[in-house]
Design a protein around this motif. Structure first.
Motif, PDB file in Angstrom:
ATOM      1  N   ASP A 267       0.822  -1.316   0.100  1.00  0.00           N
ATOM      2  CA  ASP A 267       0.256  -0.551   0.172  1.00  0.00           C
ATOM      3  C   ASP A 267       0.439   1.338  -0.390  1.00  0.00           C
ATOM      4  OD1 ASP A 267       0.639  -0.244   2.560  1.00  0.00           O
ATOM      5  OD2 ASP A 267      -0.970   0.147   2.942  1.00  0.00           O
ATOM      6  N   SER A 268       2.310   1.330  -0.111  1.00  0.00           N
ATOM      7  CA  SER A 268       3.042   2.374  -0.473  1.00  0.00           C
ATOM      8  C   SER A 268       2.865   2.573  -1.769  1.00  0.00           C
ATOM      9  CB  SER A 268       4.338   2.045   0.110  1.00  0.00           C
ATOM     10  OG  SER A 268       5.160   0.968  -1.063  1.00  0.00           O
ATOM     11  N   LYS A 269       4.021   4.548  -1.532  1.00  0.00           N
ATOM     12  CA  LYS A 269       2.996   4.983  -3.439  1.00  0.00           C
ATOM     13  C   LYS A 269       4.899   4.672  -3.778  1.00  0.00           C
ATOM     14  CE  LYS A 269      -0.734   5.670  -3.264  1.00  0.00           C
ATOM     15  NZ  LYS A 269      -1.218   4.544  -1.824  1.00  0.00           N
ATOM     16  N   MET A 270       5.028   4.112  -4.247  1.00  0.00           N
ATOM     17  CA  MET A 270       6.848   4.024  -5.132  1.00  0.00           C
ATOM     18  C   MET A 270       6.696   3.266  -6.705  1.00  0.00           C
ATOM     19  SD  MET A 270       8.653   2.083  -2.695  1.00  0.00           S
ATOM     20  CE  MET A 270       8.478   3.185  -1.524  1.00  0.00           C
ATOM     21  N   VAL A 271       7.720   3.572  -6.837  1.00  0.00           N
ATOM     22  CA  VAL A 271       8.288   2.638  -8.597  1.00  0.00           C
ATOM     23  C   VAL A 271       9.497   1.966  -8.118  1.00  0.00           C
ATOM     24  CG1 VAL A 271       7.588   2.571 -10.689  1.00  0.00           C
ATOM     25  CG2 VAL A 271       6.555   4.541  -9.407  1.00  0.00           C
ATOM     26  N   VAL A 272       9.607   0.473  -8.676  1.00  0.00           N
ATOM     27  CA  VAL A 272      11.038   0.252  -8.416  1.00  0.00           C
ATOM     28  C   VAL A 272      11.195  -0.378 -10.169  1.00  0.00           C
ATOM     29  CG1 VAL A 272       9.924  -1.806  -7.751  1.00  0.00           C
ATOM     30  CG2 VAL A 272      12.517  -1.268  -7.646  1.00  0.00           C
ATOM     31  N   LEU A 273      13.092   0.056 -10.792  1.00  0.00           N
ATOM     32  CA  LEU A 273      12.932  -0.076 -11.493  1.00  0.00           C
ATOM     33  C   LEU A 273      13.771  -0.788 -11.606  1.00  0.00           C
ATOM     34  CD1 LEU A 273      13.789   3.413 -13.340  1.00  0.00           C
ATOM     35  CD2 LEU A 273      12.182   1.923 -13.974  1.00  0.00           C
ATOM     36  N   THR A 274      13.886  -2.357 -12.374  1.00  0.00           N
ATOM     37  CA  THR A 274      15.010  -3.879 -11.798  1.00  0.00           C
ATOM     38  C   THR A 274      15.153  -4.400 -13.367  1.00  0.00           C
ATOM     39  OG1 THR A 274      12.925  -4.505  -9.962  1.00  0.00           O
ATOM     40  CG2 THR A 274      14.730  -6.097 -10.929  1.00  0.00           C
ATOM     41  N   PRO A 275      15.851  -4.171 -13.628  1.00  0.00           N
ATOM     42  CA  PRO A 275      16.934  -4.788 -15.182  1.00  0.00           C
ATOM     43  C   PRO A 275      16.749  -6.953 -15.108  1.00  0.00           C
ATOM     44  CG  PRO A 275      18.723  -3.696 -13.767  1.00  0.00           C
ATOM     45  CD  PRO A 275      17.230  -3.205 -13.274  1.00  0.00           C
ATOM     46  N   ILE A 276      16.168  -6.516 -16.566  1.00  0.00           N
ATOM     47  CA  ILE A 276      16.387  -8.594 -16.328  1.00  0.00           C
ATOM     48  C   ILE A 276      17.725  -8.963 -17.331  1.00  0.00           C
ATOM     49  CG2 ILE A 276      15.157 -10.441 -16.935  1.00  0.00           C
ATOM     50  CD1 ILE A 276      12.190  -8.408 -17.110  1.00  0.00           C
ATOM     51  N   CYS A 277      18.250  -9.346 -16.423  1.00  0.00           N
ATOM     52  CA  CYS A 277      19.547 -10.323 -16.908  1.00  0.00           C
ATOM     53  C   CYS A 277      19.813  -9.033 -17.502  1.00  0.00           C
ATOM     54  CB  CYS A 277      19.196 -10.926 -17.609  1.00  0.00           C
ATOM     55  SG  CYS A 277      18.164 -13.214 -17.273  1.00  0.00           S
ATOM     56  N   SER A 278      20.225  -8.493 -17.020  1.00  0.00           N
ATOM     57  CA  SER A 278      21.716  -6.848 -17.009  1.00  0.00           C
ATOM     58  C   SER A 278      23.280  -7.810 -17.497  1.00  0.00           C
ATOM     59  CB  SER A 278      21.955  -6.086 -16.174  1.00  0.00           C
ATOM     60  OG  SER A 278      22.068  -4.903 -16.633  1.00  0.00           O
ATOM     61  N   HIS A 279      23.749  -7.126 -18.887  1.00  0.00           N
ATOM     62  CA  HIS A 279      25.300  -6.821 -18.843  1.00  0.00           C
ATOM     63  C   HIS A 279      25.488  -6.178 -18.798  1.00  0.00           C
ATOM     64  CE1 HIS A 279      24.024 -10.027 -22.507  1.00  0.00           C
ATOM     65  NE2 HIS A 279      22.802  -9.695 -22.599  1.00  0.00           N
ATOM     66  N   ALA A 280      26.038  -6.239 -17.403  1.00  0.00           N
ATOM     67  CA  ALA A 280      26.681  -5.058 -16.894  1.00  0.00           C
ATOM     68  C   ALA A 280      26.106  -5.787 -14.856  1.00  0.00           C
ATOM     69  CB  ALA A 280      25.644  -3.415 -16.737  1.00  0.00           C
ATOM     70  N   LEU A 281      27.970  -5.388 -14.418  1.00  0.00           N
ATOM     71  CA  LEU A 281      27.525  -5.680 -13.266  1.00  0.00           C
ATOM     72  C   LEU A 281      27.367  -4.933 -12.422  1.00  0.00           C
ATOM     73  CD1 LEU A 281      32.135  -7.382 -13.207  1.00  0.00           C
ATOM     74  CD2 LEU A 281      29.933  -8.383 -13.375  1.00  0.00           C
ATOM     75  N   ASN A 282      27.122  -3.868 -12.444  1.00  0.00           N
ATOM     76  CA  ASN A 282      26.456  -2.940 -11.657  1.00  0.00           C
ATOM     77  C   ASN A 282      25.355  -2.800 -11.533  1.00  0.00           C
ATOM     78  OD1 ASN A 282      26.869  -1.291 -13.555  1.00  0.00           O
ATOM     79  ND2 ASN A 282      27.792   0.380 -12.762  1.00  0.00           N
ATOM     80  N   ALA A 283      24.518  -3.648 -12.075  1.00  0.00           N
ATOM     81  CA  ALA A 283      23.523  -2.762 -12.548  1.00  0.00           C
ATOM     82  C   ALA A 283      22.277  -3.689 -11.255  1.00  0.00           C
ATOM     83  CB  ALA A 283      22.352  -3.862 -13.271  1.00  0.00           C
ATOM     84  N   ARG A 284      21.715  -3.003 -10.853  1.00  0.00           N
ATOM     85  CA  ARG A 284      20.530  -2.830  -9.763  1.00  0.00           C
ATOM     86  C   ARG A 284      19.211  -2.445  -9.536  1.00  0.00           C
ATOM     87  NH1 ARG A 284      24.065  -6.025  -9.360  1.00  0.00           N
ATOM     88  NH2 ARG A 284      25.879  -6.590  -7.235  1.00  0.00           N
ATOM     89  N   SER A 285      18.139  -2.991  -8.972  1.00  0.00           N
ATOM     90  CA  SER A 285      17.440  -2.064  -9.041  1.00  0.00           C
ATOM     91  C   SER A 285      16.992  -0.580  -7.982  1.00  0.00           C
ATOM     92  CB  SER A 285      16.078  -3.107  -7.644  1.00  0.00           C
ATOM     93  OG  SER A 285      15.832  -4.074  -9.048  1.00  0.00           O
ATOM     94  N   ILE A 286      16.144   0.651  -8.805  1.00  0.00           N
ATOM     95  CA  ILE A 286      15.986   1.510  -8.230  1.00  0.00           C
ATOM     96  C   ILE A 286      15.207   1.864  -7.917  1.00  0.00           C
ATOM     97  CG2 ILE A 286      16.761   4.511  -8.978  1.00  0.00           C
ATOM     98  CD1 ILE A 286      18.573   2.879 -10.860  1.00  0.00           C
ATOM     99  N   VAL A 287      14.738   2.379  -6.663  1.00  0.00           N
ATOM    100  CA  VAL A 287      13.479   2.656  -5.731  1.00  0.00           C
ATOM    101  C   VAL A 287      13.019   4.257  -6.350  1.00  0.00           C
ATOM    102  CG1 VAL A 287      11.837   2.380  -3.981  1.00  0.00           C
ATOM    103  CG2 VAL A 287      13.429   0.875  -4.818  1.00  0.00           C
ATOM    104  N   LEU A 288      11.994   4.354  -7.089  1.00  0.00           N
ATOM    105  CA  LEU A 288      11.915   5.687  -7.309  1.00  0.00           C
ATOM    106  C   LEU A 288      10.340   6.739  -5.955  1.00  0.00           C
ATOM    107  CD1 LEU A 288      12.346   5.278 -11.216  1.00  0.00           C
ATOM    108  CD2 LEU A 288      14.181   6.413  -8.815  1.00  0.00           C
ATOM    109  N   SER A 289       9.999   7.446  -6.386  1.00  0.00           N
ATOM    110  CA  SER A 289       9.128   7.946  -6.038  1.00  0.00           C
ATOM    111  C   SER A 289       7.953   7.537  -6.349  1.00  0.00           C
ATOM    112  CB  SER A 289       8.718   9.871  -5.827  1.00  0.00           C
ATOM    113  OG  SER A 289       7.752   9.678  -5.366  1.00  0.00           O
ATOM    114  N   ALA A 290       7.142   7.727  -6.275  1.00  0.00           N
ATOM    115  CA  ALA A 290       5.381   7.254  -7.274  1.00  0.00           C
ATOM    116  C   ALA A 290       5.338   8.812  -8.626  1.00  0.00           C
ATOM    117  CB  ALA A 290       4.516   7.306  -6.065  1.00  0.00           C
TER     118      ALA A 290
END
Length: 283
Positions: A196-219
């Motif tokens: 019930d929180s208000k935010m958006v998470v960006l998650t790469p799928i099988c990224s071709h990079a070692l430093n790719a992580r999910s990022i949580v953003l404001s709604a």
């Protein structure tokens, strides 16, 4: 509540019989209940025509799994009718009732107005080509940028509030709501978010990079995704695993919090963490 509308997934075992039992019980208590007829769309899924839902309906009861409830939320978007899910699927993070013996208790709570309502945010996606809108849709769980056909890797340039964030080379990119955090986002290694929180998470799928992580953003953030790569190669933006927009390098999709929300009925005094632990234990 006195007016109910039942939406079922007829492919689930016992769904029709359970729907009939629900209506029979509610009508014996002086309520009005109707079972919706559903049509199969081009994707093979069952859809509910919003025009068939009576205006006086106070609660939608879905019979199936999370997918049935999500589909109903999309089909009836904007009607602002609270929804209660009865699970006939597997995990059922969104559904409140699972066992047959729980159904009458749940219906009694609805009739006695013994419940609370919980708003869930949705996402709006609008695709542009040469500055013109070519498609738009909404999602309760997620919008997924994905490969189409023989595309081996996506190249996506992401901006947040018109500020460059990152360039992804990956099999795809998920923009998930808190509700969708326990769906594809979780499978792709993304974080679980209180629904019930208000935010958006960006998650790469099988990224071709070692430093790719999910990022949580404001709604309230405005996400822009520019498609890159070889000209003429088809890609797609998929909404809740249901509808897809065909996109090509040079196109752009903008993702924002939708004005429309999904309203869920909460019956049990069970915390999200309790529910999560119970569901995970069954995997």
């Amino acid at each position: 509540m006195k007016h109910f509308f039942v939406i079922m997934n007829p492919d689930k075992k016992g769904a029709r019989e359970t729907a009939g039992d629900i209506c029979s019980y509610l009508e014996k208590q002086g309520a009005v209940c109707r079972i919706g007829e559903r049509d199969r769309g081009r994707t093979g899924k069952h859809y509910t025509d919003a025009s068939t839902v009576p205006d006086e309906t106070e609660c939608i009861i879905t019979l199936g799994g999370d997918g049935t409830l999500i589909q109903a939320a999309r089909d009836l978007a904007g009607k602002n009718i609270p929804m209660l899910g009865i699970n006939r699927g597997t995990l059922g993070y969104l559904t409140q009732v699972s066992r047959n013996e729980e159904i009458k208790d749940a219906l009694s709570s609805l009739l006695a107005n013994d419940y609370r309502l919980e708003e869930r945010m949705m996402l709006s996606g609008c695709a542009y080509r040469d500055g013109k809108v070519i498609a738009q849709d909404i999602a309760l769980n997620e919008i997924v940028m994905t490969r189409s056909g023989l595309v081996k890797m996506l190249q996506l340039k992401v901006f947040v509030n018109q500020e460059f964030l990152n360039e992804y080379r990956a099999d795809g990119l998920i923009a998930a709501t808190p509700t969708g955090s326990t769906a594809y986002n979780l499978s792709a290694g993304g974080p679980i978010i209180v629904p019930d929180s208000k935010m958006v998470v960006l998650t790469p799928i099988c990224s071709h990079a070692l430093n790719a992580r999910s990022i949580v953003l404001s709604a309230d953030d405005w996400i822009q995704i520019e498609l890159m790569g070889e000209k003429g190669v088809c890609q797609a933006a998929v909404f809740d695993g249901d509808t897809a927009m065909e996109l090509y390098p040079g196109d752009c999709i903008e993702i924002r919090q939708a004005d429309i929300k999904t309203i869920l009925v909460k019956l049990k005094n069970i915390s999200f963490l309790d529910n999560l632990r119970n569901k995970m234990a069954g995997i």
